[in-house]
Design an enzyme around this catalytic site. Structure first.
Site, PDB file in Angstrom:
ATOM      1  N   LEU A  50       0.842  -1.201   0.000  1.00 33.30           N
ATOM      2  CA  LEU A  50       0.000   0.000   0.000  1.00 33.30           C
ATOM      3  C   LEU A  50       0.872   1.244   0.000  1.00 33.30           C
ATOM      4  CD1 LEU A  50      -2.812  -0.935   2.545  1.00 33.30           C
ATOM      5  CD2 LEU A  50      -2.646  -1.435   0.097  1.00 33.30           C
ATOM      6  N   ASN A  87       4.715  -7.765   6.454  1.00 32.00           N
ATOM      7  CA  ASN A  87       5.671  -7.183   7.405  1.00 32.00           C
ATOM      8  C   ASN A  87       5.097  -6.012   8.195  1.00 32.00           C
ATOM      9  OD1 ASN A  87       5.523  -5.637   5.042  1.00 32.00           O
ATOM     10  ND2 ASN A  87       7.510  -4.707   5.406  1.00 32.00           N
ATOM     11  N   GLU A  88       3.753  -5.921   8.248  1.00 30.09           N
ATOM     12  CA  GLU A  88       3.111  -4.737   8.838  1.00 30.09           C
ATOM     13  C   GLU A  88       3.644  -4.392  10.225  1.00 30.09           C
ATOM     14  OE1 GLU A  88       1.686  -6.788   6.858  1.00 30.09           O
ATOM     15  OE2 GLU A  88       0.295  -5.746   5.556  1.00 30.09           O
ATOM     16  N   GLY A  94       1.106  -5.279   1.299  1.00 35.48           N
ATOM     17  CA  GLY A  94       0.033  -5.293   0.297  1.00 35.48           C
ATOM     18  C   GLY A  94       0.438  -6.005  -0.996  1.00 35.48           C
TER      19      GLY A  94
END
Ligand SMILES: CCCC/C=C/CC(=O)SCCNC(=O)CCNC(=O)[C@H](O)C(C)(C)COP(=O)(O)OP(=O)(O)OC[C@H]1O[C@@H](n2cnc3c(N)ncnc32)[C@H](O)[C@@H]1OP(=O)(O)O
Length: 280
Positions: free
Chosen positions: A86, A155-156, A131
């Site tokens: 994103l 990997n957020e 994303g």
């Protein structure tokens, strides 16, 4: 000749005719008929901006409605990068209305991809965090280029944010609960061999064979009668998708609250600054 469905925009979808340099393997002309290629093209890193998300959805919709297409290969036009995920700039310092519009577009793309009647094969020719990984996870099959730089994963947590429940569900449905739990908490980005071992991708092949392998796999999937395959896909995926469909507005509200927090804005800005400073 190739037919552009989306002209001069960020995403190119075209009826597929591989360039003459690529080996066709066992594919006959008939095998290749009805296969489109969506190439993500938003340099430098194929980040998923509101515009890209919107164009992606439009391209998919056109392909779904055009009964000459039965399968789509999703790949990247940016060398070495499948997608950076994103677009972080869409989630920093913008209005609540913008966040809401952006998040609805993220939801819409996920739903379209996840429930698509088309066979979707991801030809992952580059690094694929967050994303970017999610897009590949919505596909029916993932072929990853064997390059140690091409990490893939959600990997957020490393950005100080949390992958939404439907990102988590998509990963769990692919790799199982335990692997997903560890990968999500640690924000793991898997190099190709590891990604294959945990089932995040289905095949790892030399970089110059990603596209031809995706085409061979596509031929296998297209050999199955559409109606039986599509109903089976729906059987497997609809319960997961329905969980989001039933609470889309609540999910947007949750995102708005979350992303608007000072602490989250700070984390995202720091992460973006880190990316920008890398060069200097
Ligand atoms: C709030 C809840 C939401 C939860 C969901 C989040 C899902 C997500 O997808 S969040 C995005 C996560 N993405 C990443 O962690 C990837 C970040 N990018 C990278 O690691 C690297 O850029 C790369 C490995 C993809 C490519 O490395 P490379 O060295 O080739 O390029 P860079 O110099 O790092 O980047 C070039 C340029 O692009 C900007 N950029 C990179 N990624 C993003 C991004 N996701 N969104 C917006 N912009 C991005 C980077 O800052 C550079 O910009 P400048 O040229 O202005 O310095």
């Amino acid at each position: 000749m190739a037919q552009d469905l989306v002209d001069g925009l960020l995403i190119k979808a075209r009826s597929h005719l591989p360039p003459p340099s690529e080996p066709l393997g066992k594919l006959s002309k008939r095998d290749r008929k009805g296969v489109a290629v969506i190439k993500l093209k938003n340099p430098p890193v194929n980040s998923l901006s509101l515009e890209v998300l919107t164009e992606f959805v439009i391209s998919l919709e056109k392909l779904e409605n055009d009964k000459t297409f039965r399968g789509v290969i999703v790949t990247s036009d940016c060398p070495g990068i499948f997608s950076a995920g994103l677009d972080l700039t869409e989630m920093c310092g913008k209005s609540q209305a913008h966040y809401a519009e952006f998040w609805r577009a993220v939801q819409e793309l996920w739903l379209r991809l996840y429930l698509s009647n088309l066979v979707l094969i991801a030809a992952i020719n580059g690094v694929s965090p967050a994303g970017g990984c999610l897009i590949s996870l919505t596909c029916d099959y993932r072929v990853l280029a064997d390059n140690p730089k091409y990490n893939i994963g959600l990997n957020e947590t490393l950005l100080g944010v949390v992958a939404p429940s439907w990102f988590k569900d998509t990963l769990v449905n692919t790799v199982g609960h335990r692997t997903a739990e560890r990968a999500l908490q640690l924000g793991l980005l898997f190099p190709p061999a590891e990604a294959l071992r945990v089932g995040m991708v289905d095949q790892v092949v030399p970089e110059d064979q990603v596209h031809s392998t995706a085409l061979s796999v596509m031929a296998q999937w297209l050999a199955v009668p559409d109606h039986a395959r599509q109903l089976t896909k729906s059987l497997m995926r609809k319960p997961t998708a329905d969980r989001l469909v039933k609470q889309r507005d609540a999910d947007i509200q949750y995102f708005l609250q979350f992303v608007s927090r000072d602490s989250i804005q700070k984390s995202l800005r720091m992460y973006l600054d880190k990316l920008r400073q890398k060069k200097g």
